[in-house]
Write a protein that holds these residues in place. Structure first.
Motif, short mmCIF file in Angstrom:
data_model
loop_
_atom_site.label_atom_id
_atom_site.label_comp_id
_atom_site.label_asym_id
_atom_site.label_seq_id
_atom_site.Cartn_x
_atom_site.Cartn_y
_atom_site.Cartn_z
N GLY A 137 2.50 7.18 -6.70
CA GLY A 137 1.29 7.68 -7.28
C GLY A 137 0.16 7.17 -7.76
N ARG A 138 0.20 5.97 -7.50
CA ARG A 138 -1.17 4.93 -7.65
C ARG A 138 -2.30 4.86 -6.74
N PRO A 139 -3.35 4.58 -6.94
CA PRO A 139 -4.36 4.47 -6.19
C PRO A 139 -4.29 3.57 -5.07
N LEU A 140 -4.55 3.74 -3.87
CA LEU A 140 -4.24 2.82 -2.68
C LEU A 140 -4.94 1.15 -3.24
N ILE A 141 -6.08 1.20 -3.94
CA ILE A 141 -6.62 0.06 -3.99
C ILE A 141 -5.99 -0.76 -5.18
N SER A 142 -4.99 -0.16 -5.85
CA SER A 142 -4.47 -0.65 -7.05
C SER A 142 -3.91 -2.16 -6.81
N PRO A 143 -2.91 -2.13 -5.76
CA PRO A 143 -2.22 -3.58 -5.35
C PRO A 143 -3.35 -4.49 -5.39
N TRP A 144 -4.22 -4.14 -4.71
CA TRP A 144 -5.27 -5.28 -4.21
C TRP A 144 -6.17 -5.74 -5.39
N GLN A 145 -6.32 -4.75 -6.22
CA GLN A 145 -7.02 -5.12 -7.49
C GLN A 145 -6.04 -6.04 -8.47
N GLY A 146 -4.84 -5.79 -8.20
CA GLY A 146 -3.98 -6.49 -9.06
C GLY A 146 -3.86 -7.96 -8.51
N VAL A 147 -4.05 -8.27 -7.19
CA VAL A 147 -4.26 -9.56 -6.59
C VAL A 147 -5.45 -10.15 -7.05
N ALA A 148 -6.56 -9.47 -7.19
CA ALA A 148 -7.69 -9.82 -7.61
C ALA A 148 -7.64 -10.27 -9.10
N SER A 177 0.78 -1.29 0.03
CA SER A 177 -0.21 -0.06 -0.14
C SER A 177 0.72 1.14 -0.11
N GLY A 178 1.98 1.36 0.85
CA GLY A 178 2.69 2.34 0.73
C GLY A 178 3.45 2.78 -0.39
N LEU A 179 3.99 1.58 -1.07
CA LEU A 179 4.64 1.68 -2.52
C LEU A 179 3.74 2.17 -3.53
N ALA A 180 2.28 1.64 -3.24
CA ALA A 180 1.51 2.26 -4.42
C ALA A 180 1.35 3.79 -4.13
N LEU A 181 1.29 4.23 -3.01
CA LEU A 181 1.09 5.65 -2.71
C LEU A 181 2.51 6.41 -3.21
N VAL A 182 3.45 5.87 -2.89
CA VAL A 182 4.80 6.42 -3.36
C VAL A 182 4.91 6.60 -4.90
N ALA A 185 -15.11 -3.61 -4.79
CA ALA A 185 -15.05 -4.95 -4.88
C ALA A 185 -14.00 -5.88 -5.10
N SER A 186 -13.35 -5.60 -6.13
CA SER A 186 -12.18 -6.21 -6.71
C SER A 186 -11.08 -6.14 -5.64
N ALA A 187 -10.87 -4.89 -5.28
CA ALA A 187 -9.88 -4.35 -4.03
C ALA A 187 -10.16 -5.22 -2.79
N ALA A 188 -11.41 -5.59 -2.39
CA ALA A 188 -11.87 -6.61 -1.38
C ALA A 188 -11.55 -8.08 -1.82
N LEU A 189 -11.70 -8.40 -2.63
CA LEU A 189 -11.44 -9.77 -3.13
C LEU A 189 -10.05 -9.93 -3.23
N GLY A 190 -9.39 -9.05 -3.28
CA GLY A 190 -7.65 -9.16 -3.64
C GLY A 190 -7.26 -8.98 -2.07
N LEU A 191 -7.82 -8.17 -1.41
CA LEU A 191 -7.43 -8.18 0.23
C LEU A 191 -7.64 -9.60 1.04
N VAL A 192 -8.83 -10.16 0.51
CA VAL A 192 -9.20 -11.58 1.17
C VAL A 192 -8.18 -12.63 0.80
N THR A 193 -7.77 -12.55 -0.51
CA THR A 193 -6.96 -13.35 -1.43
C THR A 193 -5.67 -13.28 -0.63
N HIS A 194 -5.09 -11.91 -0.53
CA HIS A 194 -3.78 -11.62 -0.03
C HIS A 194 -3.59 -12.43 1.38
N PHE A 195 -4.69 -12.17 2.31
CA PHE A 195 -4.45 -12.59 3.71
C PHE A 195 -4.66 -14.06 3.61
N ALA A 196 -5.36 -14.61 2.89
CA ALA A 196 -5.48 -16.21 2.58
C ALA A 196 -4.07 -16.80 2.36
#
Length: 159
Positions: free
Chosen positions: A41-52, A34-39, A66-77
């Motif tokens: 200049g990408r949206p905070l949801i970008s890495p998690w949409q990438g996972v999704a 998340s920090g890297l995305a912000l540094v 919705a896809s960011a949430a799916l990415g987060l659940v996937t990431h933590f799983a």
């Protein structure tokens, strides 16, 4: 699960220990990505949409939260599966819980190797493997952080 060789008396690694290790290890990587995305200049949801996108393909970028949430659940799983793999190995190799700093560092390097040498090249063959200098170094350090957190949580005495 015992932390020592099969049949040897040892402390138990309970399922909630594995879950805690996975969630905390996942949190390390969440903060980094998340920090890297912000540094960058990408949206905070970008890495998690990438996972999704592993599930949804390119459509993940169009699905917002919705896809960011799916990415987060996937990431933590995935992080919890990494912790479970470490815990399972620790039932056979007691050094993993007796020497968590060394073992966690090595595990983090293995996690980096698998992610950047296998997973990402399979998913994005046009972009991986690659070396991006400072960003690659910070990627390695983030994975070492994940490995260390998993090892430290699972090595804590619970007797």
């Amino acid at each position: 699960m015992t932390a020592d060789a099969p049949g040897a008396p040892g402390r138990r690694l309970r399922p909630h220990d594995v879950l805690a290790a996975g969630l905390l290890g996942g949190l390390v990587d969440f903060l980094y990505a998340s920090g890297l995305a912000l540094v960058l200049g990408r949206p905070l949801i970008s890495p998690w949409q990438g996972v999704a996108s592993g599930w949804l393909g390119a459509a993940a970028r169009e699905m917002g939260l919705a896809s960011a949430a799916l990415g987060l659940v996937t990431h933590f799983a995935i992080a919890t599966a990494m912790a479970a793999a470490y815990a399972l190995a620790a039932t056979r190799l007691s050094a993993l819980t007796r020497r968590p700093l060394l073992a966690g560092t090595l595990y983090g390097l293995v996690l980096y190797g698998v992610m950047y040498g296998v997973v990402l090249p399979l998913r994005f063959p046009q972009r991986f493997p690659r070396w991006d200098g400072v960003q690659s170094v910070t990627d390695i350090l983030a994975h070492v952080g994940v490995g260390l957190v998993i090892a430290l949580v699972l090595s804590r005495r619970r007797d």
